[in-house]
Write an enzyme that holds these catalytic residues in place. Sequence first.
Site, PDB file in Angstrom:
ATOM      1  N   GLU A 124     -69.399 -21.420  19.803  1.00 59.19           N
ATOM      2  CA  GLU A 124     -69.643 -22.826  19.497  1.00 59.19           C
ATOM      3  C   GLU A 124     -70.759 -23.465  20.317  1.00 59.19           C
ATOM      4  O   GLU A 124     -71.407 -24.400  19.851  1.00 59.19           O
ATOM      5  CB  GLU A 124     -68.350 -23.619  19.714  1.00 59.19           C
ATOM      6  N   SER A 528      -3.080 -48.174  13.144  1.00 62.49           N
ATOM      7  CA  SER A 528      -2.127 -47.947  14.229  1.00 62.49           C
ATOM      8  C   SER A 528      -2.676 -47.064  15.340  1.00 62.49           C
ATOM      9  O   SER A 528      -2.053 -46.948  16.389  1.00 62.49           O
ATOM     10  CB  SER A 528      -0.850 -47.318  13.666  1.00 62.49           C
TER      11      SER A 528
END
Length: 846
Positions: A124, A528
């Site tokens: 690159e 309950s």
Amino acid sequence: MAPPDHRAEPNFDITADPRGVAPPPRKPPPKPRRRRRGFGIFRILFVLLAMVALGGAVGAYGLYRSIDAELPDYSWLADYQPPQMSRIYAADSRLLAELAAERRVFVPIEAIPRRLQAAFVSAEDQRFWEHPGVDPIGILRAVVTNLEQYGSGRRMGGASTITQQVAKNMLVGADRTLMRKVREAILALRIEAALPKERILEIYLNEIFLGAQAYGVAAAAQAYFNKGLDELTLGESAFLAVLPKAPNNYNPQRFPEAARARRDWVLDRMAEDGAITAAEAEAAKAEPIIPRPQRRPEVVAVGQHFTEEVRRDLIARFGQHRTIEGGLVVRTTLDPALQAATEAALRSGLSAYDRRRGGWRGPVARISAGATEWMPQLEAVQRPGGALPEWRLAAVLELRGNEARLGWVERPDPRAAPQPRTGVLAFEDLGWARRALGEGRFGPAPRRMADVVAAGDVVLVEVLPAGAGQPRATGRPDRLALRQIPQVEGAIVALDPATGRVLAMTGGWSFEKSQFNRATQAQRQPGSSFKPFVYLPALEAGVPPNQRFLDGPIEVNTPQGVWRPSNYNAGSYNGYVTIRQALERSLNLVTVRVAQEVGMDKVSETAARFGVIDHMPRYLAMALGSGETTVLRMAAGYASFVNGGRQVTPTLIDSVQGARGEVVWRSDARACRGCDADTPDGGPPELTDERRQITDPIAAYQMVNLLTGVVSRGTGTRAGQGLGRPIAGKTGTTNDYVDNWFVGFTPDIVIAVWMGFDEPRTLGNGETGGTNAAPIFREVLEAALRGSPPVPFRAPPGVALVRVPADGGSYLEAFRPGTENAARPPGDGESHGSAGGVDRGMGGLY
């Protein structure tokens, strides 16, 4: 003397030397020189060019100033960390989920192999280590190359350095304009002045997109070769350096020759730059490019509701950005084996109820059945959300007496051709399939196969295994079972009472069907199962568990009129009963009297103290569980009974680490004296439990002891059948059988189970927590404790245990010291008058 006569000297020269010497003869004047016309034009052109240059310089400076004013800030790159996926792990380190906007693994420059760095530099930006951010030689080379290739149809090459690519990717964008290139070059020069080369290369190698959904070299190494960076060969490193230009064009699976040619070009450049020798380059060229695509890490197939709850928790703590892109490593509390058993138990319970009360709601779809055309039609039918993985969409091909032949499509490999399969649905397995008519009404029991299915129906089926471990006879068709997705829902939470770590959580039938987590997000009446928080204040006040209260009719005056609560069996009364008997039988009338005795202010304070219901209204109906809470809160509240009365804060996350491994959050907040000492001073480190004591240990143990009776003799006997170990818990059923609960525990685990419809409606007459929720609890508990020995509940110091005979046996009753004989005679001092308050639901039954 007479003046001289000037007229006598007519040739007198006025320029004569005053001394009388004659001047030299006069030269003739020079002839005028001709000016060259070309020289004047050149001077004009020079002036014009100078003016143009000056104007251009002024314009360029103005353009520079304009661009400079719009350039983004680049200083943040010094501390930049690329977005990284976060991972969530179970307690056994198996992967639960990955959270990512981009699949990237960040690797510091020190951990990136030198040859891999050199490969990207050679490919690159060969002069990366020398140029100041922009490479004039590279630009000139690119211009010459582009001129040579002009008209060839090839894409013009650029001369961007690695630094310019960082500026483009991170700051200025990728639009292909001259102005972008100018901004990119200016920023590249500034970045080079501000950051070291190593840092620039680190950002580039971790940020660059390399195809295959991979960002950065580490992710690319895994995506293409399933390797770590330190495992890459020279040829593989050179191949990765090929990808920035055009990842798709050099995909080794699609374009192997192009990938190889470009890889060899990179190797030649590396040799030219001296990064490798020519011999190493030739050896690397001989390597074939063999892609080994990364196999995604195996993800635990269960616990999606749990994982989603973790994700929400992370976002609340760290924010959306850091959660998704911060590279967090999250260690959770989930036990995958227990989670799988929990989901299976819930689905089994919901399916059993659906078969009993839901009826058959008909096919998923219909097609025109035919010998050759059913397959494409069936494949076009959308699979309903919530269908289990082992279920198949099948088409009814024909009816044969008491059997139906069905066909479905198998695809072992998504790329393979579909394979037809057939099986048989037997009528004898369809006794439950009464037609659902809506509003709880059903048709008659089916008498023949046509009452259930017809040719062309598309239904969900499951292939049944061969019976009793015997293989299926050759040539016999598969036997199928008819399936449907229940409408009823449920939720389960299992947690460790000592720490609050949530070991398993399921928020419904299927996460695919609904992401709503009913364990944490659904507010339901506990019925309950809330009663222990009514009786606990009485125990804290010294009321002994053998204190008797009247189980008889009671009237409570409210602004809306007289409230007359009743027991589950309306009109049935038991006279004077103990607290133990009232809890074991879940007697509503006794619970109301106890709430009157201790005061609803105290009951409300207890509910808040245990984290069950915050700011509970002071109405007597609330004592029967008509408030609203969540499954997770109920599990945490019961956990404080078994751990000696300490507050329990449920946690789904053990720890969170940042991208570099540092611990950023930990759930265990216990102080550790001596943990940081280099040399222990006479003993091991000590952990200090700093959780708040929300009830005294004796009252907590008394409640545990009472709730063991609910399982051994009371309404929750199905919760402990066949387990042979101490188990405590409480059933819960709300008014009109809308909600079913069972919350229970052993010394090692607390499990809360809820079942009901999302839009509250009755489950049906007689559908109670003991019938539906308790068996689910038992299945989860059996899976959790499989292979472990029974462990008794530990009594705290000072508690008095007295053996009491009962039903041909006996049990140990727990008393606060000095209260063994403190029970008042029946009716002595008991509240019998009316109590104020508004009834909001009167929701506790059984």
